[in-house]
Design a protein around this motif. Structure first.
Motif, PDB file in Angstrom:
ATOM      1  N   PHE A  77      -2.270  10.135  17.587  1.00 35.81           N
ATOM      2  CA  PHE A  77      -1.040   9.363  17.700  1.00 35.81           C
ATOM      3  C   PHE A  77       0.024   9.762  16.683  1.00 35.81           C
ATOM      4  CE2 PHE A  77      -4.141   6.099  19.331  1.00 35.81           C
ATOM      5  CZ  PHE A  77      -3.792   6.278  20.661  1.00 35.81           C
ATOM      6  N   GLU A  78      -0.288  10.665  15.793  1.00 37.30           N
ATOM      7  CA  GLU A  78       0.633  11.042  14.725  1.00 37.30           C
ATOM      8  C   GLU A  78       1.317  12.369  15.044  1.00 37.30           C
ATOM      9  OE1 GLU A  78       1.385   9.036  12.393  1.00 37.30           O
ATOM     10  OE2 GLU A  78      -0.293   7.637  12.430  1.00 37.30           O
ATOM     11  N   ASP A  79       2.564  12.529  14.590  1.00 31.55           N
ATOM     12  CA  ASP A  79       3.305  13.772  14.774  1.00 31.55           C
ATOM     13  C   ASP A  79       2.857  14.843  13.791  1.00 31.55           C
ATOM     14  OD1 ASP A  79       4.815  12.643  16.800  1.00 31.55           O
ATOM     15  OD2 ASP A  79       6.355  11.956  15.411  1.00 31.55           O
ATOM     16  N   SER A  80       2.309  14.426  12.665  1.00 37.09           N
ATOM     17  CA  SER A  80       1.895  15.346  11.616  1.00 37.09           C
ATOM     18  C   SER A  80       0.499  14.952  11.150  1.00 37.09           C
ATOM     19  CB  SER A  80       2.875  15.268  10.442  1.00 37.09           C
ATOM     20  OG  SER A  80       2.397  16.000   9.349  1.00 37.09           O
ATOM     21  N   LEU A  81      -0.244  15.921  10.640  1.00 38.42           N
ATOM     22  CA  LEU A  81      -1.577  15.616  10.112  1.00 38.42           C
ATOM     23  C   LEU A  81      -1.532  15.191   8.650  1.00 38.42           C
ATOM     24  CD1 LEU A  81      -3.731  18.412  11.788  1.00 38.42           C
ATOM     25  CD2 LEU A  81      -3.394  16.043  12.512  1.00 38.42           C
ATOM     26  N   ASN A  82      -0.363  15.312   8.017  1.00 41.38           N
ATOM     27  CA  ASN A  82      -0.165  14.873   6.626  1.00 41.38           C
ATOM     28  C   ASN A  82       0.876  13.767   6.632  1.00 41.38           C
ATOM     29  OD1 ASN A  82      -1.896  16.826   5.300  1.00 41.38           O
ATOM     30  ND2 ASN A  82      -0.390  18.323   5.989  1.00 41.38           N
ATOM     31  N   ILE A  83       0.461  12.576   6.229  1.00 40.45           N
ATOM     32  CA  ILE A  83       1.303  11.392   6.331  1.00 40.45           C
ATOM     33  C   ILE A  83       1.375  10.729   4.960  1.00 40.45           C
ATOM     34  CG2 ILE A  83       1.630   9.202   7.527  1.00 40.45           C
ATOM     35  CD1 ILE A  83      -0.614  10.522   9.485  1.00 40.45           C
ATOM     36  N   ASN A  84       2.564  10.280   4.579  1.00 39.20           N
ATOM     37  CA  ASN A  84       2.750   9.524   3.340  1.00 39.20           C
ATOM     38  C   ASN A  84       3.237   8.132   3.700  1.00 39.20           C
ATOM     39  OD1 ASN A  84       2.130  11.459   1.259  1.00 39.20           O
ATOM     40  ND2 ASN A  84       3.946  12.561   1.953  1.00 39.20           N
ATOM     41  N   TYR A  85       2.554   7.156   3.191  1.00 38.72           N
ATOM     42  CA  TYR A  85       2.967   5.768   3.340  1.00 38.72           C
ATOM     43  C   TYR A  85       3.453   5.298   1.971  1.00 38.72           C
ATOM     44  CZ  TYR A  85       0.373   5.963   7.690  1.00 38.72           C
ATOM     45  OH  TYR A  85      -0.068   6.307   8.929  1.00 38.72           O
ATOM     46  N   VAL A 119       0.840  -1.193   0.000  1.00 38.70           N
ATOM     47  CA  VAL A 119       0.000   0.000   0.000  1.00 38.70           C
ATOM     48  C   VAL A 119       0.875   1.243   0.000  1.00 38.70           C
ATOM     49  CG1 VAL A 119      -1.749   1.292   1.273  1.00 38.70           C
ATOM     50  CG2 VAL A 119      -1.823  -1.204   1.273  1.00 38.70           C
ATOM     51  N   SER A 120       0.570   2.168  -0.894  1.00 39.32           N
ATOM     52  CA  SER A 120       1.146   3.510  -0.859  1.00 39.32           C
ATOM     53  C   SER A 120      -0.011   4.478  -0.758  1.00 39.32           C
ATOM     54  CB  SER A 120       1.960   3.799  -2.117  1.00 39.32           C
ATOM     55  OG  SER A 120       3.089   2.950  -2.179  1.00 39.32           O
ATOM     56  N   ALA A 121       0.078   5.433   0.166  1.00 40.24           N
ATOM     57  CA  ALA A 121      -1.046   6.354   0.370  1.00 40.24           C
ATOM     58  C   ALA A 121      -0.551   7.682   0.916  1.00 40.24           C
ATOM     59  CB  ALA A 121      -2.046   5.753   1.345  1.00 40.24           C
ATOM     60  N   SER A 122      -1.277   8.732   0.590  1.00 40.13           N
ATOM     61  CA  SER A 122      -1.097  10.048   1.199  1.00 40.13           C
ATOM     62  C   SER A 122      -2.341  10.319   2.025  1.00 40.13           C
ATOM     63  CB  SER A 122      -0.947  11.133   0.137  1.00 40.13           C
ATOM     64  OG  SER A 122       0.219  10.930  -0.607  1.00 40.13           O
ATOM     65  N   VAL A 123      -2.136  10.590   3.301  1.00 37.87           N
ATOM     66  CA  VAL A 123      -3.248  10.761   4.225  1.00 37.87           C
ATOM     67  C   VAL A 123      -3.176  12.159   4.816  1.00 37.87           C
ATOM     68  CG1 VAL A 123      -4.267   9.950   6.383  1.00 37.87           C
ATOM     69  CG2 VAL A 123      -3.277   8.300   4.774  1.00 37.87           C
ATOM     70  N   SER A 124      -4.290  12.869   4.773  1.00 42.98           N
ATOM     71  CA  SER A 124      -4.422  14.160   5.453  1.00 42.98           C
ATOM     72  C   SER A 124      -5.487  14.013   6.522  1.00 42.98           C
ATOM     73  CB  SER A 124      -4.826  15.264   4.475  1.00 42.98           C
ATOM     74  OG  SER A 124      -3.815  15.482   3.533  1.00 42.98           O
ATOM     75  N   LEU A 125      -5.071  14.112   7.769  1.00 46.92           N
ATOM     76  CA  LEU A 125      -6.005  14.029   8.885  1.00 46.92           C
ATOM     77  C   LEU A 125      -6.474  15.445   9.192  1.00 46.92           C
ATOM     78  CD1 LEU A 125      -3.866  11.525  10.958  1.00 46.92           C
ATOM     79  CD2 LEU A 125      -5.865  10.995   9.562  1.00 46.92           C
ATOM     80  N   ASN A 126      -7.745  15.711   9.014  1.00 44.41           N
ATOM     81  CA  ASN A 126      -8.259  17.071   9.043  1.00 44.41           C
ATOM     82  C   ASN A 126      -8.655  17.585  10.422  1.00 44.41           C
ATOM     83  OD1 ASN A 126      -7.988  17.383   6.226  1.00 44.41           O
ATOM     84  ND2 ASN A 126      -9.862  16.218   5.929  1.00 44.41           N
ATOM     85  N   SER A 127      -8.757  16.718  11.400  1.00 49.64           N
ATOM     86  CA  SER A 127      -9.118  17.169  12.741  1.00 49.64           C
ATOM     87  C   SER A 127      -8.533  16.201  13.767  1.00 49.64           C
ATOM     88  CB  SER A 127     -10.646  17.240  12.893  1.00 49.64           C
ATOM     89  OG  SER A 127     -11.192  15.939  12.952  1.00 49.64           O
ATOM     90  N   ASP A 128      -8.674  16.540  15.044  1.00 50.81           N
ATOM     91  CA  ASP A 128      -8.113  15.668  16.074  1.00 50.81           C
ATOM     92  C   ASP A 128      -8.941  14.402  16.279  1.00 50.81           C
ATOM     93  OD1 ASP A 128     -10.123  17.205  17.108  1.00 50.81           O
ATOM     94  OD2 ASP A 128      -9.152  17.555  19.028  1.00 50.81           O
TER      95      ASP A 128
END
Length: 84
Positions: A73-81, A39-48
């Motif tokens: 649990f994440e250091d950033s709200l924008n994560i790339n896997y 899996v490759s993904a770009s994730v943007s978590l928009n709220s807490d």
């Protein structure tokens, strides 16, 4: 991106989907024998309270949690896997 192995050949399935609310993506609507999954993904978590899960459900309806991202649990709200 999902990598599916089917007997002698591999297939790449690109799921170009943006979810701004609760959604379910079912990329394997046909029968496939999956011997490996990448899996490759770009994730943007928009709220807490944002949450992203990738769950594989097998033929016996067993659920396998492959990836989970929670904003608390994440250091950033924008994560790339990449090749996860």
């Amino acid at each position: 991106m999902f990598l599916m192995s089917n007997e002698l050949k591999s297939q790449v399935l690109i799921v170009d989907t943006i979810c701004n609310q609760d959604c379910e993506i079912l990329p394997f609507n046909n029968y496939y024998t999956i011997q490996g999954l990448k899996v490759s993904a770009s994730v943007s978590l928009n709220s807490d309270s944002s949450l992203v899960r990738i769950i594989y459900i097998d033929d016996n309806n067993f659920e396998w949690l492959l990836l989970e991202s929670l904003s608390i649990f994440e250091d950033s709200l924008n994560i790339n896997y990449s090749k996860y």
